[in-house]
Scaffold this motif. Structure first.
Motif, PDB file in Angstrom:
ATOM      1  N   UNK A 558     -25.506   8.179 -25.016  1.00 36.99           N
ATOM      2  CA  UNK A 558     -25.901   7.154 -24.049  1.00 36.99           C
ATOM      3  C   UNK A 558     -25.001   7.194 -22.806  1.00 36.99           C
ATOM      4  N   UNK A 559     -23.833   7.839 -22.935  1.00 34.28           N
ATOM      5  CA  UNK A 559     -22.934   7.964 -21.777  1.00 34.28           C
ATOM      6  C   UNK A 559     -23.193   9.249 -20.986  1.00 34.28           C
ATOM      7  N   UNK A 560     -24.052  10.098 -21.512  1.00 32.44           N
ATOM      8  CA  UNK A 560     -24.355  11.343 -20.831  1.00 32.44           C
ATOM      9  C   UNK A 560     -25.390  11.098 -19.729  1.00 32.44           C
ATOM     10  N   UNK A 561     -25.509  12.075 -18.874  1.00 36.11           N
ATOM     11  CA  UNK A 561     -26.355  11.914 -17.682  1.00 36.11           C
ATOM     12  C   UNK A 561     -27.513  12.911 -17.708  1.00 36.11           C
ATOM     13  N   UNK A 562     -28.710  12.393 -17.465  1.00 37.99           N
ATOM     14  CA  UNK A 562     -29.848  13.244 -17.095  1.00 37.99           C
ATOM     15  C   UNK A 562     -30.407  12.624 -15.823  1.00 37.99           C
ATOM     16  N   UNK A 563     -30.078  13.268 -14.692  1.00 37.62           N
ATOM     17  CA  UNK A 563     -30.347  12.618 -13.403  1.00 37.62           C
ATOM     18  C   UNK A 563     -31.833  12.586 -13.062  1.00 37.62           C
ATOM     19  N   UNK A 564     -32.581  13.604 -13.527  1.00 37.92           N
ATOM     20  CA  UNK A 564     -33.994  13.668 -13.171  1.00 37.92           C
ATOM     21  C   UNK A 564     -34.786  12.729 -14.080  1.00 37.92           C
ATOM     22  N   UNK A 565     -35.461  11.778 -13.482  1.00 40.07           N
ATOM     23  CA  UNK A 565     -36.166  10.753 -14.251  1.00 40.07           C
ATOM     24  C   UNK A 565     -37.232  11.358 -15.146  1.00 40.07           C
ATOM     25  N   UNK A 566     -37.974  12.305 -14.640  1.00 36.92           N
ATOM     26  CA  UNK A 566     -39.021  12.921 -15.447  1.00 36.92           C
ATOM     27  C   UNK A 566     -38.429  13.669 -16.629  1.00 36.92           C
ATOM     28  N   UNK A 567     -37.356  14.423 -16.393  1.00 40.31           N
ATOM     29  CA  UNK A 567     -36.701  15.154 -17.474  1.00 40.31           C
ATOM     30  C   UNK A 567     -36.136  14.188 -18.501  1.00 40.31           C
ATOM     31  N   UNK A 568     -35.574  13.090 -18.028  1.00 31.68           N
ATOM     32  CA  UNK A 568     -35.011  12.087 -18.938  1.00 31.68           C
ATOM     33  C   UNK A 568     -36.091  11.500 -19.850  1.00 31.68           C
ATOM     34  N   UNK A 569     -37.244  11.188 -19.291  1.00 34.18           N
ATOM     35  CA  UNK A 569     -38.349  10.648 -20.091  1.00 34.18           C
ATOM     36  C   UNK A 569     -38.881  11.696 -21.052  1.00 34.18           C
ATOM     37  N   UNK A 570     -38.952  12.949 -20.602  1.00 38.35           N
ATOM     38  CA  UNK A 570     -39.414  14.022 -21.483  1.00 38.35           C
ATOM     39  C   UNK A 570     -38.497  14.161 -22.696  1.00 38.35           C
ATOM     40  N   UNK A 571     -37.188  14.069 -22.444  1.00 39.59           N
ATOM     41  CA  UNK A 571     -36.229  14.164 -23.542  1.00 39.59           C
ATOM     42  C   UNK A 571     -36.393  13.021 -24.537  1.00 39.59           C
ATOM     43  N   UNK A 572     -36.539  11.820 -24.042  1.00 35.82           N
ATOM     44  CA  UNK A 572     -36.681  10.656 -24.925  1.00 35.82           C
ATOM     45  C   UNK A 572     -37.963  10.745 -25.754  1.00 35.82           C
ATOM     46  N   UNK A 573     -39.036  11.151 -25.105  1.00 36.22           N
ATOM     47  CA  UNK A 573     -40.302  11.278 -25.828  1.00 36.22           C
ATOM     48  C   UNK A 573     -40.199  12.358 -26.901  1.00 36.22           C
ATOM     49  N   UNK A 574     -39.565  13.463 -26.538  1.00 37.49           N
ATOM     50  CA  UNK A 574     -39.401  14.556 -27.485  1.00 37.49           C
ATOM     51  C   UNK A 574     -38.578  14.130 -28.692  1.00 37.49           C
ATOM     52  N   UNK A 575     -37.490  13.401 -28.444  1.00 43.18           N
ATOM     53  CA  UNK A 575     -36.635  12.939 -29.552  1.00 43.18           C
ATOM     54  C   UNK A 575     -37.367  11.925 -30.422  1.00 43.18           C
ATOM     55  N   UNK A 576     -38.114  11.069 -29.777  1.00 38.61           N
ATOM     56  CA  UNK A 576     -38.864  10.057 -30.545  1.00 38.61           C
ATOM     57  C   UNK A 576     -39.906  10.733 -31.426  1.00 38.61           C
ATOM     58  N   UNK A 577     -40.598  11.724 -30.895  1.00 36.74           N
ATOM     59  CA  UNK A 577     -41.596  12.431 -31.710  1.00 36.74           C
ATOM     60  C   UNK A 577     -40.945  13.201 -32.849  1.00 36.74           C
ATOM     61  N   UNK A 578     -39.712  13.614 -32.628  1.00 36.98           N
ATOM     62  CA  UNK A 578     -39.004  14.360 -33.661  1.00 36.98           C
ATOM     63  C   UNK A 578     -38.511  13.442 -34.775  1.00 36.98           C
ATOM     64  N   UNK A 579     -37.926  12.314 -34.395  1.00 39.26           N
ATOM     65  CA  UNK A 579     -37.247  11.473 -35.378  1.00 39.26           C
ATOM     66  C   UNK A 579     -38.117  10.367 -35.978  1.00 39.26           C
ATOM     67  N   UNK A 580     -38.873   9.701 -35.150  1.00 38.56           N
ATOM     68  CA  UNK A 580     -39.550   8.483 -35.621  1.00 38.56           C
ATOM     69  C   UNK A 580     -40.497   8.744 -36.786  1.00 38.56           C
TER      70      UNK A 580
END
Length: 627
Positions: A558-580
């Protein structure tokens, strides 16, 4: 006059007979031939001439010179300018014409001592006349220029006399000026916004008078004197004009010692002065020379070169100082400005300095223009060195954007706004382009490769592999976005963009594998466990480990940076699909494990919604420095 003409003719006949006759008998035969040819050459008249041939011819010449001497002495001794009175100036020019005619007519008889003495006297008289006409020439140029002078603020006094280059003459608008010797201002070109105008540097009537003077001086063999006076006056005008435009006389050493901010301002002033000089001042001087020295092309060419040489060298020396100066990358854009100015002015250099005397100036301009191209290529080499030397020391917090990435990409984007210029610069190098790429494309691709290699090295500073990939992902995404949004993308091409988008996706997958796949493994159920109790115990232990790892990972990431908003959302969606889904299946099965399942809430720390919420809080570190 008729009588004098006949005497001159007889004198010439006697001279020919005396020169060609090797003895008295042969000379008599020649005189007889003249007598038979023309009645004016009677034996009596020729015989009279034989008796006193020297005295007759010399007396005619002396009388003519005495008459001219009186006129020339009067004009030479005059206190007032001769050209202040049109009748005086016309009379003076007629007197000079008469003296020139006499010298030309009697020069074939110069070997005769008495005539030679008279011709020497005529030469002295001509020299006196030329000294006076030189003064008049200089005075007329200065007075004519003053009628186009300036007010104390440096602006044009009264209406201007600028016009397009045409043969139509305009009325001369004289103005009032301060004629005090201690406060004479040198007139300069008026402020102009149209760089294609040609100005009349002197009134038309003055130009006509100067032409008449120049014609006499050149005809009398005093062309160098005339050219020198003319060039000195007009050269001063040009130098003062450039000074008024803000251009300083600086040596190459002085240019190199200037602080960069001051030099940037000086370059802007130089660009303005160079445009005005090559497009207005020099063409105007060319036309003025052609009009003053009409009919004497060599004198016009030489005078023009002498007028413009100093100012041209001043302009070229400054450009040369820029070309051979520091090749620090931040200087690229101003050097490009100077290069483009020289490029745009090359047609003017070719046309204005087209004659043989100006070939040196023309060639020097081409040489310095090419040298500026070498400087630009050298600056890109220095950029390469800057990237190579940039140390991999302190890590960027949160795996964010590295300053070298931001600097290089913004630098290249700005440089590519001058893409056509850079294409020309690199075409002038000795490199050989590939089949499908220009030399500029090769250069840009090489710099990008250096940058990526540098970033790979910098990523090793991070001890956490996941953060290493976040760093590469951030910088890779930034590079691709900067390439796509400008001319840099047109240079590198769609294939390059696709390839580097694929690299960013690979960094994404590597990040996921290095930090979350191990956690995903904890959510797999081991069906080989013996009995319900054995399975429950295993799942309970895995859930415990999952909670610990998920807590730690979310806290750190949560302290790390992903400056590009689209990339940040892609990462979150990818992690959610992986874990949830995997987590939901795991806790669902855990809850159905009989007695253990009844107490499942004691071990289940997060619900499915909680997992999603925690993932949504990732990568919220500071995003400063994105631009």
């Amino acid at each position: 006059m008729a009588e004098n003409g006949e005497e001159k003719l007889l004198a010439v006949a006697r001279h020919i007979a005396k020169t060609l006759g090797h003895n008295e008998s042969m000379a008599d035969d020649i005189l007889q031939i003249f007598s038979n040819f023309d009645g004016r050459f009677s034996r009596e008249k020729l015989a009279e001439g034989q008796a006193g041939e020297d005295g007759s011819g010399v007396s005619v010449l002396e009388r003519a010179l005495n008459s001219i001497d009186v006129q020339i002495s009067r004009f030479v001794a005059a206190d007032q300018p001769i050209w202040s009175d049109p009748s005086d100036s016309a009379s003076f020019l007629d007197t000079i014409d008469e003296l020139v005619a006499i010298i030309r007519e009697w020069s074939p008889l110069a070997s005769e001592k008495p005539i030679g003495v008279c011709l020497a006297r005529a030469d002295d008289m001509m020299q006196q006349a030329m000294f006076r006409i030189e003064e008049e020439f200089r005075s007329l140029m200065e007075r004519g220029a003053e009628s186009f002078g300036l007010n104390p603020q440096g602006d044009a006094g009264g209406g201007t006399n600028h016009r397009f280059d045409s043969e139509e003459e305009e009325d001369d608008n004289d103005r009032d000026f301060n004629d005090g010797d201690d406060n004479i201002q040198i007139p300069v070109a008026q402020p102009l916004t149209d760089h294609d105008l040609i100005i009349d540097a002197l009134p038309s009537a003055t130009i006509n008078d100067l032409h008449e003077m120049a014609k006499r001086m050149l005809g009398a063999g005093f062309g160098k004197m005339c050219s020198h006076v003319y060039s000195a006056c007009r050269r001063e005008f040009l130098e003062e004009s450039l000074s008024r435009l803000g251009l300083q006389k600086l040596s190459i050493e002085e240019v190199h010692k200037m602080p960069w901010q001051e030099l940037e301002d000086e370059i802007d002033r130089w660009i303005k002065a160079a445009n005005v000089a090559l497009r207005i001042l020099f063409p105007s001087e060319r036309r003025l020379c052609d009009r003053v020295f009409f009919g004497f092309s060599s004198a016009a060419d030489l005078s023009f070169m002498e007028v413009c040489r100093g100012s041209t060298i001043q302009l070229l020396n400054f450009a040369d100082a820029i070309a051979i100066g520091s090749r620090s990358p931040e200087r690229l854009f101003k050097v490009l400005d100077v290069f483009e100015t020289m490029r745009d002015l090359m047609p003017e250099f070719e046309s204005v300095f087209s004659d043989q005397f100006c070939s040196v100036l023309r060639n020097e301009a081409v040489t310095i223009w090419k040298r500026l191209g070498e400087s630009i290529r050298g600056i890109f080499m220095e950029l390469e060195n800057l990237i190579r030397r940039d140390p991999a020391k302190a890590a960027v917090p949160g795996g964010g954007l590295h300053p070298i990435t931001r600097y290089v990409m913004n630098y290249l984007r700005a440089a590519c706004r001058s893409r056509q210029t850079l294409e020309l610069v690199f075409e002038e190098s000795n490199g050989v382009p590939s089949k499908d790429s220009t030399l500029l494309t090769v250069q840009m691709s090489w710099i990008m490769e250096l940058l990526e290699s540098n970033l790979e090295v910098k990523s090793k500073v991070y001890k956490d592999p996941a953060l290493c990939y976040v760093f590469l992902m951030n910088n890779g995404r930034y590079i691709v976005q900067k390439v796509k949004d400008g001319d840099l993308g047109l240079l590198l091409g769609d294939d390059w963009i696709r390839k580097h988008n694929a690299k960013v996706r690979q960094y994404h997958m590597n990040y996921q594998r290095s930090s979350w796949n191990k956690m995903l493994g904890l959510l797999k159920v081991d069906n080989t466990a013996s009995g319900m109790n054995g399975l429950g115990k295993t799942m309970k232990e895995k859930l415990k480990q999952f909670n610990i790892q998920f807590d730690e990972t979310c806290k750190v990431h949560s302290t790390w940076v992903v400056f590009d908003e689209q990339l940040r959302e892609e990462l979150k969606i990818s992690l959610a699909r992986l874990l949830v889904p995997a987590y939901g299946n795991f806790i669902g099965r855990f809850q159905n494990l009989g007695d253990i399942g009844k107490n499942a809430d004691r071990y289940i720390k997060y619900g499915v919604e909680d997992i999603e919420a925690r993932i949504n809080e990732l990568f919220k570190g500071t995003t400063t420095g994105r631009k």
